[in-house]
Design an enzyme around this catalytic site. Structure first.
Site, PDB file in Angstrom:
ATOM      1  N   PRO A 131      -3.824  26.267 -83.413  1.00 18.91           N
ATOM      2  CA  PRO A 131      -4.260  24.878 -83.506  1.00 18.91           C
ATOM      3  C   PRO A 131      -5.548  24.561 -82.733  1.00 18.91           C
ATOM      4  O   PRO A 131      -5.553  23.794 -81.767  1.00 18.91           O
ATOM      5  CB  PRO A 131      -3.065  24.106 -82.958  1.00 18.91           C
ATOM      6  CG  PRO A 131      -2.468  25.044 -81.956  1.00 18.91           C
ATOM      7  CD  PRO A 131      -2.658  26.421 -82.548  1.00 18.91           C
ATOM      8  N   CYS A 132      -6.646  25.106 -83.204  1.00 17.21           N
ATOM      9  CA  CYS A 132      -7.932  24.883 -82.545  1.00 17.21           C
ATOM     10  C   CYS A 132      -8.346  23.413 -82.596  1.00 17.21           C
ATOM     11  O   CYS A 132      -9.137  22.966 -81.772  1.00 17.21           O
ATOM     12  CB  CYS A 132      -9.009  25.787 -83.143  1.00 17.21           C
ATOM     13  SG  CYS A 132      -9.183  25.632 -84.918  1.00 17.21           S
ATOM     14  N   HIS A 133      -7.785  22.655 -83.538  1.00 19.42           N
ATOM     15  CA  HIS A 133      -8.103  21.227 -83.617  1.00 19.42           C
ATOM     16  C   HIS A 133      -7.592  20.468 -82.394  1.00 19.42           C
ATOM     17  O   HIS A 133      -8.060  19.368 -82.115  1.00 19.42           O
ATOM     18  CB  HIS A 133      -7.536  20.626 -84.914  1.00 19.42           C
ATOM     19  CG  HIS A 133      -6.056  20.670 -85.003  1.00 19.42           C
ATOM     20  ND1 HIS A 133      -5.360  21.842 -85.295  1.00 19.42           N
ATOM     21  CD2 HIS A 133      -5.113  19.706 -84.823  1.00 19.42           C
ATOM     22  CE1 HIS A 133      -4.065  21.584 -85.293  1.00 19.42           C
ATOM     23  NE2 HIS A 133      -3.900  20.296 -85.017  1.00 19.42           N
TER      24      HIS A 133
END
Length: 192
Positions: free
Chosen positions: A145-147
């Site tokens: 989950p780089c967001h």
């Protein structure tokens, strides 16, 4: 006599519909290799996926990939989804990138961490910029989950997927997170 070179990794892919448009995944025998968020249309999504998963062939996904797709579809409706069990094939990723990705996976639903905090969690304090570069090469956004990794001052920061920072803000909004300035009209996440 030297060791035989390893045969190239065989990847397969499929597209699937979600609440925000057509997405795609690619996989190998070792796990998920790519997740492609929607592009401008279905054919653009497929073209981008095929370009990043070189040599991948379309195929019906096996049960573990079907389970991952189901969770991704759930997530993209704004419902809490558990992607922690998705096996990822990170062949070719450096040890640093692997540590960054593992640290990013520890940032849970509805939470954020700064690039600096993620650098500390990955055992490389002071490497916030390098963390940003690693996340820009994240092959499986949402699963890793780089967001959820934001810039200092609670600003959205960059996002390499189609739509850039607006797409990142929409993904965060699906989790009930608003960072930086409020979303502008028309930026609201899609409703289920």
């Amino acid at each position: 006599m030297g060791a035989r070179p390893k045969p190239p990794r065989q990847e397969h892919y499929c597209l699937f519909d979600t609440a925000i448009g057509a997405c795609g995944v690619a996989w190998s025998a070792q796990g998920l290799t790519r997740l492609q968020l929607p592009e401008s249309d279905r054919s653009a999504t497929e073209k981008r996926l095929r370009a990043t998963a070189a040599g991948a062939r379309p195929e019906t996904p096996p049960p573990p990939i079907v389970a991952a797709i189901t969770e991704i579809q759930r997530y993209l409706t704004g419902k809490r989804a558990d992607l922690s069990a998705v096996t990822i094939d990170l062949t070719g990723a450096s040890p640093f990138r692997r540590r960054v990705y593992e640290a990013a996976r520890s940032v849970g639903w509805g939470q954020t961490a700064s690039y600096g905090e993620l650098a500390r969690r990955a055992g490389s304090p002071g490497a916030a910029r390098a963390v940003g570069h690693a996340l820009a090469r994240n092959p499986v956004a949402i699963v890793i989950p780089c967001h959820r990794i934001v810039a200092g001052g609670d600003r959205v920061g960059g996002f390499s997927a189609y739509g850039g920072a607006i797409a990142k803000a929409r993904l965060l909004a699906l989790e009930g997170v608003q960072v930086g300035a409020p979303l502008l009209p028309g930026m609201e996440p899609p409703l289920p």
